[in-house]
Write an enzyme that holds these catalytic residues in place. Structure first.
Site: not given
Ligand code: DON
Length: 578
Positions: A408, A390, A113, A482-483, A461-462, A410, A432
């Protein structure tokens, strides 16, 4: 003409795969694959690669074909995605890789990360009035964390791989130097983000034609600067990226535009080996990403809550099942907002959050018939038990290794800023962090003290690369972009396989739901029946049908066969096996 070529060659791969599927059907059984199902996974015996871009899948499959292991193939896939899918594949971002070795009977996690630069401060994203300024945290040079991808991939290869960095990077260098044929998704993505990318001359020069027009489907897309950067890294090793010319280009870009990353920050960056979060669900062992991701913690927490209900009996995507999932998700995301952060800086009550007892306490508060309003839910108290892009890929080899990797920058195309002369996009991962307690990030996620900006800290992060084992054997390798929806997307594929007995392609494709506590909305994809929605509304859920969620690339292994499920939500996804 070129468009036709990529389409044809892709179809050829699919045809080969379809033929092997038919052969393998006779030997597989139960949840792996059943005759007469609407959707079938790709089947193989010697190796499986599932990524969100067919060119990356092919590059990685070649590595397996030549006797490389899953880690070798993973590093090749990651560098190839950095070229073919610049919206999320990257060398300017970071991520997490889970590696499971059956031989060693261990699952390890590599945390690569991004980190906050040394000069980062808690209030760096607040304006003069003390309000969070999302333009700064998302679209400026301040948005970038110190990239971890190159160091993470190099570490994975050195510790667990069998080929050299030069070998692993060769396909990516070729793709960047010789170019590849633009797909509709690639062209559309760049058209969508025109405003963000054209703002920076270094980005416009890469992603738009010299006369300013768009790359269209069928055009050849060549990345000379990126090819040169990748070549330098392949020749001089990871030090080049962090201390050599590439670092100098990145730092010069920062200095010219008010960014914070220094040569010292680059030199100091190091990935970390972490112990994945471990839990159990109906007899299966779940391994997923530990802090600084919240993913593993909350997947295990939600599964623990749901384990107390006869989910299989309630049925797949029935109102009862969705209600219980949403109620469990809300509680987990409330806990996320208070407790989760980088464990190098804060103590996360991991044992408590993932304990079966805490899950039982939460179950007592869930009403089978009525949705609890998020405004009345606050983070629980697990402490007594404490002593929009991502990309994910999943790979297994014939040696008993599995790799689950999510990385990712982001957003789609990260901050939108290409490092001048180096040809790669900078992440906007600093968003984030919690810019201010209680102010949501781009995914509506609320955070607090535990996730405040601190120098050298990793932002929460997720991302949830996950490996499920059954009696010591790798069983399911999965994960998604998918955030905030990554956690719930991954959760549902695990449930679809374990509770509902779906084959992996059906499990990946099935309509998904999502609740993240705040906003108090149950988000659903197309495909949940009107009757079900009606019952959920009667229970008090605010329903919002929106765009498809996630792109979960998965492999299931059963009775010696490997089953690949690529997510059709990304038109370029491809599962292919040996
Ligand atoms: O680390 C994270 O949780 C976010 N930065 C991930 C971003 C993400 O998955 C965007 N995608 N669709």
């Amino acid at each position: 003409m070129l468009a036709q070529l990529w389409h044809q060659s892709r179809c050829r791969i699919l045809t080969v795969i379809a033929a092997s599927t038919l052969l393998a059907c006779t030997t597989a059984h139960s949840a792996a694959i059943l005759e007469g199902e609407r959707m079938s996974p790709v089947v193989a015996k010697e190796g499986m690669v599932v990524t969100s871009h067919f060119l990356a899948t092919r590059s990685a499959l070649e590595v397996l074909k030549e006797g490389g292991n899953a880690v070798d193939a993973a590093v090749t896939a990651a560098f190839s995605l950095a070229v073919t899918q610049p919206r999320s594949g990257n060398i300017g971002g970071g991520g997490f890789m889970l590696i499971s070795s059956e031989q060693e009977d261990e699952v390890v996690a590599i945390d690569y990360r991004e980190k906050a630069p040394g000069k980062a401060t808690r209030d760096m994203f607040l304006d003069a009035e003390g309000n969070a300024d999302s333009t700064l945290s998302r679209y400026s040079h301040l948005a970038a964390g110190v990239p971890g991808t190159v160091a993470g991939l190099a570490m994975a290869l050195k510790k667990y791989g069998t080929i050299s960095l030069r070998q692993a990077m060769a396909p990516a260098i070729k793709l960047a130097a010789e170019g590849f044929v633009v797909t509709p998704r690639f062209s559309d993505g760049l058209k969508d983000k025109k405003a963000m990318l054209k703002k920076w001359p270094s980005s416009a020069a890469i992603f738009y034609k010299p006369e300013g027009s768009f790359y269209e489907t069928g055009d050849l897309f060549v990345q000379k600067d990126l090819a040169a950067t990748l070549k330098r890294i392949a020749e001089h090793g990871v030090r080049e990226f962090y201390q050599g010319k590439t670092a100098e280009l990145l730092v010069a870009q920062m200095a010219a535009h008010g960014g914070l990353i220094t040569m010292e920050d680059m030199k100091n960056y190091a990935p970390a080996i972490r112990r994945p979060v471990h839990g159990t669900y109906r007899g299966f062992d779940i391994y997923s990403m530990s802090p600084p991701s919240s993913g593993g913690t909350h997947i295990v927490q939600i599964l623990n809550i749901l384990e107390g209900y006869p989910i299989a009996q309630y049925g797949h995507n029935s109102a009862a099942t969705i209600h219980l999932m949403a109620e469990s998700m809300k509680r987990a995301y409330a806990d996320r907002s208070l407790y989760l952060g980088d464990e190098d800086f804060v103590t996360v009550p991991l044992k408590g959050l993932t304990s079966k007892d805490y899950a039982a306490q939460i179950r007592e508060k869930i009403d089978m018939d009525k949705a609890t309003s998020s405004s009345t839910i606050t983070p629980g108290n697990p402490l007594p038990y404490e002593s929009d892009e991502t990309t994910h890929f999943s790979i297994v080899d014939k040696y008993g290794n599995a790799v689950s990797n999510t990385y990712t920058i982001n957003f789609s195309y990260g901050s939108g800023i290409v490092v001048q002369g180096a040809g790669f996009l900078l992440n906007n991962e600093m968003d984030d962090f919690s810019a201010k307690p209680g102010v949501p990030n781009a995914y509506g996620l609320i955070g607090g003290e535990a996730n405040k900006v601190e120098p050298g800290k990793r932002m929460l992060s997720s991302m949830s690369p996950t490996i499920v084992k059954q009696q010591g054997k790798n069983f399911l390798v999965t994960g998604s972009p998918g955030g905030s929806r990554i956690i719930t997307t991954t959760l549902q594929v695990i449930m679809n396989v374990i509770d509902h007995g779906l084959n992996i392609q059906s499990a990946v494709t099935a309509p998904r739901i999502h609740h993240q506590w705040l906003p108090d909305v149950l988000r659903i994809e197309e495909g949940i029946s009107i009757d079900t929605i009606k019952i959920l509304k009667e229970k008090g859920h605010a329903i919002n049908q929106q765009a498809a969620m996630g792109a979960i690339q998965s492999v299931m292994i059963k009775d010696g066969m490997m089953y690949g499920g690529a997510d059709p939500r990304r038109s370029t996804s491809l599962a292919a096996g040996l």
